[in-house]
Design a protein around this motif. Sequence first.
Motif, short mmCIF file in Angstrom:
data_model
loop_
_atom_site.label_atom_id
_atom_site.label_comp_id
_atom_site.label_asym_id
_atom_site.label_seq_id
_atom_site.Cartn_x
_atom_site.Cartn_y
_atom_site.Cartn_z
N GLU A 43 0.86 -1.17 0.00
CA GLU A 43 0.00 0.00 0.00
C GLU A 43 0.90 1.22 0.00
O GLU A 43 1.76 1.37 0.88
N ASN A 44 0.73 2.06 -1.02
CA ASN A 44 1.58 3.25 -1.19
C ASN A 44 3.06 2.87 -1.18
O ASN A 44 3.89 3.56 -0.58
N GLY A 45 3.37 1.75 -1.83
CA GLY A 45 4.75 1.29 -1.93
C GLY A 45 5.30 0.62 -0.69
O GLY A 45 6.44 0.19 -0.66
N GLU A 46 4.51 0.51 0.37
CA GLU A 46 4.96 -0.08 1.63
C GLU A 46 4.39 -1.49 1.78
O GLU A 46 3.18 -1.70 1.61
#
Length: 67
Positions: A43-46
């Motif tokens: 999510e959002n690169g995490e």
Amino acid sequence: MLDCHPEKAREKVSRLLASHEKNVYTIEKKGVKKLIYQFSWYENGEYRGIVELSLELPTEMPHFNRD
């Protein structure tokens, strides 16, 4: 998620959590075939964990070769 699996599967899921790799396979249980698809969720690169999809497969299913 780990509590939903037997020991051998828990070991595999633990490795997937650490490696962020995907794991895809089919099973048959009580005459029902399923595709199991476990993959990383971001999510959002995490990295947020893994998702496990369990999809019932019809016994007779068309297959198309798109080459």
